[in-house]
Structure formats: C-alpha cells, structure tokens
Design an enzyme around this catalytic site. Structure first.
Site, PDB file in Angstrom:
ATOM      1  N   GLY A   1     -32.872  21.883 139.079  1.00 16.11           N
ATOM      2  CA  GLY A   1     -32.549  23.138 139.754  1.00 16.11           C
ATOM      3  C   GLY A   1     -31.192  23.696 139.382  1.00 16.11           C
TER       4      GLY A   1
ATOM      5  CB  SER B   1     -33.139  23.036 134.175  1.00 14.73           C
ATOM      6  OG  SER B   1     -32.406  22.999 135.389  1.00 14.73           O
TER       7      SER B   1
ATOM      8  CE  LYS C   1     -37.941  21.513 143.022  1.00 16.60           C
ATOM      9  NZ  LYS C   1     -36.559  21.210 142.714  1.00 16.60           N
TER      10      LYS C   1
END
Ligand code: PEP
Length: 262
Positions: free
Chosen positions: A172, A212, A11
């Site tokens: 996330g 996750s 990211k």
C-alpha cells in the site's frame, strides 16, 4: 511448470453494488486459461461474488478465517462456513492482520491447519518490515515466519499452500520491491521449502509477490523465475488494472512453456 496465481485482496472495500460492478468485467476478462485467478472480497460480499462467478474459473477467497469450526467467537468466521458458501481460498497472516490485529506465527499455524483440514487453499503471507530489511534480517524473519506458521503442514497438505512474499514496506505504499529483491527473497523461500519437504515440493510450490503490484510493474516482477504470481491490493479494485496483471501472469506462463519447449 507452476501455474501462475494472481489474487486480488479487496481488503475493507466495496459495497455489494460496487463488488457487483467490479466482478462483471472480471468475469468477462479474467476467466482465462493457464493462470489461477482469485478474488478475495470482504466477508459481506463473499456470497454475492461466489454467485456472480459461478461457472467461471475465477476462484473466491476470504481474507481471514478462525481455526474453530464453530463456537462462541463473536465476529469470527469458521473454515466450515467459508466452504459452505463456496470459498476455495483463504488469505492467512496478512501483514495488516499481524500488525493491526495481533496475529502471530502461532495464530497463522492454527488458522492454516484448520483451513487445509477443510480443503481450502491457503495463501500464507510472510514478509519483513523496513527496519528488519535495513538491519539485514530479512531472511531470518522469513524463516521464522515459515517455521512457525507452517510447523504442522505435512507433505500431504503442502499442495494446499500458496506462499505470498509481501514485504511490509511495500504494501500500500506505492514502493514495490524491485524484481531482483523479489527474486532473491523468493529463491530463499523456495530453498527453505526444499529443506523442509524436499526438492519436488520446492519446485511445485507457488510463491506470489505482493506489495504495490500494478499494471505497470507486474510483468517485470512476474518475469523472475521464482515469482509465480501476485497478491494484489489496491490495483485489484480496478478491473482494467487487475486484468492487465492477470495478462502478465499469462505471459509468464507462455514464456515458461517456450523455455520448456512445449
Ligand atoms: C496486499 O493487500 O496484500 C497488498 C499487497 O496491497 P497493495 O497491492 O495495495 O500494496
């Protein structure tokens, strides 16, 4: 037998120095047999990471791409440019791009077409929001995203596509899908692929789970028969965590070999 694929989505993280510090141990510990390992740094670090990983089996991918080969498109990066610097992969349609930057199944379709045309392997992300899951719309949403985004993919180019099932509510948040939830969605996605391109393609296509994934939960997710890898955000920024997830991919491969008697 499908080769597991573990990809790290960095990211908008890591300076050049930080990227270099991460890639060193990855080169030592994640350049492995039997698992395709990919890292997707921000575009500022792509060239540095490609150079640092030259000669290893770890692939490098971008996090996004435009569909035009060049043009007056300030801020965008073309597939030609990605190929030019040595990228082999590109993430398309990540939920953050869809939610925060207005990407649609139509932009996914165009980006995917351009990426495969230039020989890139596209990791195409799909997934439902929590509200959609709670309204029992998960498979409807996935089918709509698949039908829209993959509209132009032919039987000849589908081998350049990796699908990533990423439930938006799991990205996330620290709340991963359970292995059963992931398996259920992956089986439906594979079924859809079979309906579109036939049983052989359905058996061959790789479907990653993302949301996750950590060193602690990777093995249980990757033990599911239709979970062929992981797209990893937060945990891909730590060499030891990402290495453990790659090792879980290796265990999946070993278990599949044993089951197949090879
Ligand atoms: C992602 O970025 O695609 C992702 C799944 O992030 P995280 O692993 O942090 O949930």
């Amino acid at each position: 037998m499908r080769t597991p694929i573990i990809a790290g989505n960095w990211k908008m993280h890591l300076t050049l120095a930080e990227a270099g510090a991460l890639v060193g141990p990855l080169r030592t510990d994640c350049d492995v047999d039997g698992v395709d390992v990919v890292v997707c740094p921000p575009c500022t670090a792509l060239t540095t990471v490609v150079r640092a990983l030259a000669g290893s089996r770890i692939g490098v991918g971008a996090q996004d791409v435009h569909w035009e080969p060049q043009g007056a498109l300030t801020g965008e990066i073309s597939p030609t440019m990605l190929v030019d610097i040595g990228c082999r992969y590109v993430i398309i349609g990540h939920s953050e791009r869809r939610t925060l930057f207005g990407e649609t199944d139509e932009t996914v379709r165009r980006k995917l077409g351009a990426a495969v045309q230039h020989g890139l392997i596209a990791i195409v992300c799909i997934g439902e929001t929590l509200a959609q899951r709670e309204a029992n719309q998960t498979f409807e949403v996935l089918e709509r995203q698949l039908a829209g985004g993959l509209q132009d993919v032919s039987a000849d180019t589908v081998q350049q596509v990796v699908l990533a099932y990423e439930p938006v509510w799991a990205i996330g948040t620290g709340r991963n899908a359970t292995p059963d939830q992931a398996q259920e969605a992956h089986a439906k996605i594979r079924q859809w692929v079979g309906g579109r391109w036939g049983a052989l393609v359905a058996q061959a296509i790789r479907i990653q789970y993302g949301g996750s994934v950590t060193a602690a939960n990777a093995a249980s997710l990757l033990q599911q028969p239709d979970v062929d890898g992981a797209l990893v955000g937060g945990a891909s920024l730590k060499a030891d965590a990402f290495t453990a997830i790659v090792q879980a991919g290796q265990s999946r491969r070993a278990a599949a070999r044993t089951a197949a008697g090879r």
